[in-house]
Design a protein around this motif. Sequence first.
Motif, PDB file in Angstrom:
ATOM      1  N   GLY A 286       0.853  -1.367  -0.251  1.00 55.28           N
ATOM      2  CA  GLY A 286      -0.121   0.103   0.004  1.00 55.28           C
ATOM      3  C   GLY A 286       0.891   1.233   0.106  1.00 55.28           C
ATOM      4  O   GLY A 286       1.732   1.238  -0.595  1.00 55.28           O
ATOM      5  N   ILE A 287       0.513   2.069   0.548  1.00 58.53           N
ATOM      6  CA  ILE A 287       1.218   3.419   0.944  1.00 58.53           C
ATOM      7  C   ILE A 287       2.545   3.465   1.307  1.00 58.53           C
ATOM      8  O   ILE A 287       3.272   4.303   1.081  1.00 58.53           O
ATOM      9  CB  ILE A 287       0.407   4.548   1.848  1.00 58.53           C
ATOM     10  N   CYS A 288       2.653   2.312   2.163  1.00 60.51           N
ATOM     11  CA  CYS A 288       4.191   2.310   2.592  1.00 60.51           C
ATOM     12  C   CYS A 288       5.297   2.062   1.373  1.00 60.51           C
ATOM     13  O   CYS A 288       6.518   2.171   1.591  1.00 60.51           O
ATOM     14  CB  CYS A 288       4.348   1.111   3.455  1.00 60.51           C
ATOM     15  N   GLY A 306       2.803   1.275  -7.095  1.00 54.86           N
ATOM     16  CA  GLY A 306       2.340   0.508  -5.806  1.00 54.86           C
ATOM     17  C   GLY A 306       1.002   0.850  -5.617  1.00 54.86           C
ATOM     18  O   GLY A 306       0.459   0.524  -4.533  1.00 54.86           O
ATOM     19  N   PHE A 307      -0.043   1.407  -6.579  1.00 50.98           N
ATOM     20  CA  PHE A 307      -1.313   1.716  -6.183  1.00 50.98           C
ATOM     21  C   PHE A 307      -2.112   0.252  -6.110  1.00 50.98           C
ATOM     22  O   PHE A 307      -2.731  -0.050  -7.324  1.00 50.98           O
ATOM     23  CB  PHE A 307      -1.637   2.439  -7.434  1.00 50.98           C
ATOM     24  N   CYS A 308      -2.132  -0.356  -5.164  1.00 47.05           N
ATOM     25  CA  CYS A 308      -3.186  -1.598  -4.935  1.00 47.05           C
ATOM     26  C   CYS A 308      -3.451  -1.714  -3.775  1.00 47.05           C
ATOM     27  O   CYS A 308      -2.707  -1.176  -2.564  1.00 47.05           O
ATOM     28  CB  CYS A 308      -2.127  -2.773  -5.260  1.00 47.05           C
ATOM     29  N   ILE A 309      -4.547  -2.144  -3.326  1.00 46.43           N
ATOM     30  CA  ILE A 309      -5.256  -2.100  -1.960  1.00 46.43           C
ATOM     31  C   ILE A 309      -5.974  -3.639  -1.761  1.00 46.43           C
ATOM     32  O   ILE A 309      -6.551  -4.166  -2.666  1.00 46.43           O
ATOM     33  CB  ILE A 309      -6.428  -1.093  -1.872  1.00 46.43           C
ATOM     34  N   LYS A 366      -3.593   2.066   5.528  1.00 43.06           N
ATOM     35  CA  LYS A 366      -2.214   2.083   5.697  1.00 43.06           C
ATOM     36  C   LYS A 366      -1.656   1.219   6.737  1.00 43.06           C
ATOM     37  O   LYS A 366      -0.593   0.740   6.425  1.00 43.06           O
ATOM     38  CB  LYS A 366      -1.654   3.575   6.010  1.00 43.06           C
ATOM     39  N   ASN A 367      -2.199   1.005   7.759  1.00 46.09           N
ATOM     40  CA  ASN A 367      -1.979  -0.114   8.674  1.00 46.09           C
ATOM     41  C   ASN A 367      -2.442  -1.431   8.195  1.00 46.09           C
ATOM     42  O   ASN A 367      -2.160  -2.314   8.916  1.00 46.09           O
ATOM     43  CB  ASN A 367      -2.775   0.300   9.883  1.00 46.09           C
TER      44      ASN A 367
END
Length: 430
Positions: A286-288, A306-309, A366-367
């Motif tokens: 994710g954002i990390c 890295g744009f994936c959720i 993000k977590n």
Amino acid sequence: MSQDDSMDVIIVGAGLSGCTAAYLLAQSGLEVLVIERGNFAGSKNMTGGRLYAHSLEKIIPGFAQQAPIERKVTREKISFMTVESAITLDYHSTTAQQAVQESYTVLRGPFDQWLMAKAEEAGAQFICGIRVEQLLVRDGKVCGVQADGDQLEAKVVILADGVNSLLGQQIGMVKPLQPQSVAVGVKELIELPSEAIEERFGVSGQDGAAWLFAGSPSNGLMGGGFLYTNKNSISLGLVCGLHHIDHSDKSIAQMLEDFKHHPSVAPLIKGGRLAEYSAHLVPEAGICMLPELVRDGVIIAGDAAGFCINAGYTIRGMDLAIASGQAAAEAVLAARKQNDYRKQGLVHYEALLNDSFVMKDLKLYKNLPGFLENPRIFNQYPKMVEGMMSDLFTVDGRPAEPLHKKMRRQCKRVGYWNLIKDAVKGVRSI
């Protein structure tokens, strides 16, 4: 091609983000060249196969009426699996939704080629089967690419070259991939008659199902299985965190074979013919894991950024890729008005992403990647839930126990303190 060739924009990669950017830029009259390493758009893409429509619907209203979609998802399933059992949550709805709320199963080969054709109709040029070897940099600004020995110049380059962006790494915008940031994904495309698919998954007409599995498919490690129904085939596969594979007593290939033969899965694909096998890295952090998104003369979009959720109950990448391609195109158009293609002229890209669902959703979750590192989620919890269901439905002639005693017995397998900690962390992560 010669060194004198010059374009407004060169896009590396003809996936969803690259083709979306090409379509919008060409529509606005810019000279756009897309260079794709594969033999055709979508040839290297192996995503599980679900597209949330909202991003593309805003760009091409009613796209589902003309695009090669497979089925509209009307049935959602999530299963906790042990080696021999499965506990499944099944949600089925055929209620009419707005177009931006729909989602569809797709096969990336046909779908990406359709989007590429839309961009070509708008005026974009595509070259497939060519590898971009490096970016051209002059006075600190990216000014083009070197591809197949030729140097091609452009005012701006958009990198949409996938999760392992070697070009982004070459100029220091993208850090080398870390095992904890990605997963290995494998998928089989299994052909079945449409009648069999509709009967086995309880759907009809153009409706379809999306099914996620946690637990035994990834051998109790971070990851899971997926299944999507297409018109005449099933997309079946799994992902497993790259940094966990060394700790597994099974290879990825063996995990997939065991998943296919699970008693809850085998009847669904019985009699099917294997038509395709693919494997790929999947961004997971994710954002990390976001890189530097903008630099003088260059923008990074899609999986390369890295744009994936992976939210556990949904897996998203395609809608983020399309939205980032749109933001990249709009940023280039804004830079063109100022005739400034350095970072300060392209920084509108970051502002657009921050104002959109892309960054807002990435920040919200993000977590979650850290929470999913918890081995209990993929190992102990599926076994706990299986035990609860077994106790609930087993009648063997012995005196019945109160329900709370049955539940407590299974909770002890995980530990009450672990349950409390994991519940708090889980709620905070989503």
